[in-house]
Each structure stands twice: as structure tokens, then as C-alpha cells.
Design a protein around this motif. Structure first.
Motif, PDB file in Angstrom:
ATOM      1  N   ALA A 260       7.817  -0.384  10.520  1.00  0.00           N
ATOM      2  CA  ALA A 260       9.209  -0.219  10.944  1.00  0.00           C
ATOM      3  C   ALA A 260      10.143  -0.228   9.738  1.00  0.00           C
ATOM      4  CB  ALA A 260       9.592  -1.312  11.939  1.00  0.00           C
ATOM      5  N   ILE A 261       9.867  -1.080   8.768  1.00  0.00           N
ATOM      6  CA  ILE A 261      10.675  -1.108   7.542  1.00  0.00           C
ATOM      7  C   ILE A 261      10.484   0.179   6.755  1.00  0.00           C
ATOM      8  CG2 ILE A 261      10.926  -2.221   5.281  1.00  0.00           C
ATOM      9  CD1 ILE A 261      10.510  -4.900   6.680  1.00  0.00           C
ATOM     10  N   LEU A 262       9.245   0.631   6.620  1.00  0.00           N
ATOM     11  CA  LEU A 262       9.004   1.892   5.913  1.00  0.00           C
ATOM     12  C   LEU A 262       9.753   3.042   6.571  1.00  0.00           C
ATOM     13  CD1 LEU A 262       5.152   1.622   5.211  1.00  0.00           C
ATOM     14  CD2 LEU A 262       7.046   1.286   3.591  1.00  0.00           C
TER      15      LEU A 262
ATOM     16  N   THR B  40      13.013   8.176   8.951  1.00  0.00           N
ATOM     17  CA  THR B  40      12.174   8.877   9.931  1.00  0.00           C
ATOM     18  C   THR B  40      10.906   8.061  10.112  1.00  0.00           C
ATOM     19  OG1 THR B  40      11.153  11.002  10.509  1.00  0.00           O
ATOM     20  CG2 THR B  40      10.984  10.290   8.197  1.00  0.00           C
ATOM     21  N   VAL B  41      10.094   8.408  11.084  1.00  0.00           N
ATOM     22  CA  VAL B  41       8.855   7.666  11.290  1.00  0.00           C
ATOM     23  C   VAL B  41       7.994   7.768  10.035  1.00  0.00           C
ATOM     24  CG1 VAL B  41       6.733   7.501  12.636  1.00  0.00           C
ATOM     25  CG2 VAL B  41       8.896   8.017  13.776  1.00  0.00           C
ATOM     26  N   ALA B  42       7.578   6.614   9.507  1.00  0.00           N
ATOM     27  CA  ALA B  42       6.836   6.591   8.246  1.00  0.00           C
ATOM     28  C   ALA B  42       5.718   5.564   8.310  1.00  0.00           C
ATOM     29  CB  ALA B  42       7.776   6.265   7.091  1.00  0.00           C
ATOM     30  N   TYR B  43       4.644   5.851   7.608  1.00  0.00           N
ATOM     31  CA  TYR B  43       3.510   4.946   7.451  1.00  0.00           C
ATOM     32  C   TYR B  43       2.757   5.446   6.238  1.00  0.00           C
ATOM     33  CZ  TYR B  43       1.842   8.868  10.217  1.00  0.00           C
ATOM     34  OH  TYR B  43       1.600  10.127  10.688  1.00  0.00           O
ATOM     35  N   HIS B  44       1.735   4.723   5.841  1.00  0.00           N
ATOM     36  CA  HIS B  44       0.984   5.142   4.658  1.00  0.00           C
ATOM     37  C   HIS B  44      -0.498   5.114   4.956  1.00  0.00           C
ATOM     38  CE1 HIS B  44       0.189   5.884   0.438  1.00  0.00           C
ATOM     39  NE2 HIS B  44      -0.799   5.014   0.560  1.00  0.00           N
ATOM     40  N   HIS B  45      -1.171   6.215   4.691  1.00  0.00           N
ATOM     41  CA  HIS B  45      -2.627   6.284   4.806  1.00  0.00           C
ATOM     42  C   HIS B  45      -3.213   6.641   3.453  1.00  0.00           C
ATOM     43  CE1 HIS B  45      -2.348   7.440   9.354  1.00  0.00           C
ATOM     44  NE2 HIS B  45      -2.266   6.138   9.159  1.00  0.00           N
ATOM     45  N   ASP B  46      -4.379   6.108   3.172  1.00  0.00           N
ATOM     46  CA  ASP B  46      -5.112   6.488   1.971  1.00  0.00           C
ATOM     47  C   ASP B  46      -6.308   7.349   2.358  1.00  0.00           C
ATOM     48  OD1 ASP B  46      -3.929   5.309  -0.404  1.00  0.00           O
ATOM     49  OD2 ASP B  46      -4.300   3.382   0.553  1.00  0.00           O
TER      50      ASP B  46
ATOM     51  N   SER C 189       0.816  -1.219   0.000  1.00  0.00           N
ATOM     52  CA  SER C 189       0.000   0.000   0.000  1.00  0.00           C
ATOM     53  C   SER C 189       0.848   1.265   0.000  1.00  0.00           C
ATOM     54  CB  SER C 189      -0.944   0.014   1.201  1.00  0.00           C
ATOM     55  OG  SER C 189      -0.250   0.290   2.401  1.00  0.00           O
ATOM     56  N   ALA C 190       2.116   1.131   0.393  1.00  0.00           N
ATOM     57  CA  ALA C 190       3.013   2.295   0.440  1.00  0.00           C
ATOM     58  C   ALA C 190       3.751   2.522  -0.877  1.00  0.00           C
ATOM     59  CB  ALA C 190       4.022   2.126   1.575  1.00  0.00           C
ATOM     60  N   LYS C 191       3.553   1.633  -1.829  1.00  0.00           N
ATOM     61  CA  LYS C 191       4.186   1.816  -3.138  1.00  0.00           C
ATOM     62  C   LYS C 191       3.714   3.139  -3.740  1.00  0.00           C
ATOM     63  CE  LYS C 191       4.369  -0.056  -7.795  1.00  0.00           C
ATOM     64  NZ  LYS C 191       3.922  -1.095  -8.722  1.00  0.00           N
TER      65      LYS C 191
END
Length: 199
Positions: free
Chosen positions: A179-181, A187-193, A23-25
Motif C-alpha cells: 500500500a505504501i509502494l 498507482t497500484v505498485a508491488y515488486h517482483h524479482d 526489496s523494492a529499492k
């Protein structure tokens, strides 16, 4: 930038980690994901009545098919039926070898192996008794920070020591992927849609 990830274990935790990564692609980040699975996930013996968003009594094959469909809509994953026997190397240069497949090279590794016996060479030092499963011979992997065994290697799902529940396995798997992202981003990373981001 393209990063390769090997996920060992293709039950609900391994698939959840893959879905979060897929989803982070985006324009500046892509993934080459390989999932290696023996087909022995504990979920195969369960019917799920206590997980939000799952139909009551959901069975493993239906859950797997749904998550794989979601992943497939975002990215193509390489699925390998086989047993991982060793993982060597370090972040950016892991090599996974085993029965039923040629070696797999990757930047990162996620162990989503469940709480059964863990016999993957190269990571034996992290094996501990699983104290939240009241049955003999259940194991977890000792981690620090954000489910990291050593740089670039993470544990997800029941193998991380969480309670043996589908929802806790999925939460742990999501955290390992985030954690991998974060490691990739520095830096702290995540993905939201949003409702319109995939249209």
C-alpha cells in the motif's frame, strides 16, 4: 527519490513490511527505514510448525535473524530498542517519540504492534476490540482502504485484526508495505524479482 518509513514493532509483521519495502529499492526509489521494538512480540512464546518455508519448530530468534539477514542484503535498517509513546504529524512529516530513543521523523508510519494494549498517543481513536482472538483485552486498529489508518499511516500484522497466526501476520504486513509502494507511485505498485534480477 528517498522515502523514510518508521515501523513500530519489530516482530514478524514489522520485519516482513521492512523486507517488502527493501526489496523494492531500485534506481529511482530508496528507503530510510527505522524499526522501533520493545522486544515483546508474541512470537517469542511460540514454536512454528504451520508456516511454509520455516523449519519445523522454528523459534522467534531464528525467524528474526533470517528475516533481518534478508533485509540486510538489500538495505541497511536502523533498529531501535525502545517503546514508541506518541506519533504526531501527517504524511510526509510524522514524528515518533518514546522511551529509549530520540524522536524519529518519517514520511510514513506502520504500526505492527501486535494485539496487546495499544497506548501510543495520537492514534487512540483507532483502537477496537480484536474479535478474532478469543482472549480478553486484545485489540486491533480500525482501518479503511488498504490497511490505512489515515494518510501515510498503516497497520500491519495482528494489530490489523487478522487471525493470530504467523502467516496471516506476514500477509497483512506485506499488504501494508505494498500500500505504501502504491501511494508513492500514485498507482497500484508491488515488486517482483526473477531468478536473474539480483545477480
Amino acid at each position: 527519490m528517498k522515502k523514510s518509513i518508521t515501523i513500530i514493532g519489530g516482530s514478524v509483521a514489522g520485519l516482513t513490511s521492512a523486507l517488502i519495502l527493501a526489496s523494492a529499492k531500485g534506481e529511482n526509489l530508496d528507503f530510510d527505514i527505522t524499526i522501533i521494538d520493545e522486544g515483546k512480540g508474541d512470537l517469542r512464546a511460540a514454536a512454528i510448525y504451520n508456516a511454509p518455508m520455516f523449519p519445523q519448530g522454528a523459534l522467534a530468534n531464528d525467524i528474526y535473524a533470517q528475516i533481518k539477514s534478508q533485509i540486510d542484503s538489500l538495505i541497511k535498517v536502523r533498529y531501535i530498542s525502545g517503546k514508541a509513546e506518541s506519533v504526531s504529524g501527517s504524511k510526509g512529516g510524522f514524528v515518533t517519540k518514546g522511551a529509549g530513543f530520540d524522536e524519529v521523523k518519517s514520511d510514513y508510519v506502520i504500526f505492527a504492534t501486535g494485539a496487546g494494549a495499544f497506548d501510543i498517543k495520537g492514534f487512540e481513536e483507532f483502537v477496537r476490540p480484536h474479535t478474532l482472538i478469543p482472549r480478553p483485552n486484545k485489540v486491533r486498529l480500525e482501518w479503511s482502504g488498504r490497511q490505512e489508518l489515515k494518510p501515510g499511516a498503516y497497520v500491519a500484522g495482528i494489530a490489523s485484526g487478522v487471525t493470530s497466526m504467523v502467516t496471516t501476520a506476514m500477509g497483512s504486513a506485506s499488504e501494508a508495505a505494498c500500500a505504501i509502494l502504491s501511494d508513492i507511485a500514485g498507482t497500484v505498485a508491488y515488486h517482483h524479482d526473477t531468478p536473474t534480477s539480483r545477480k
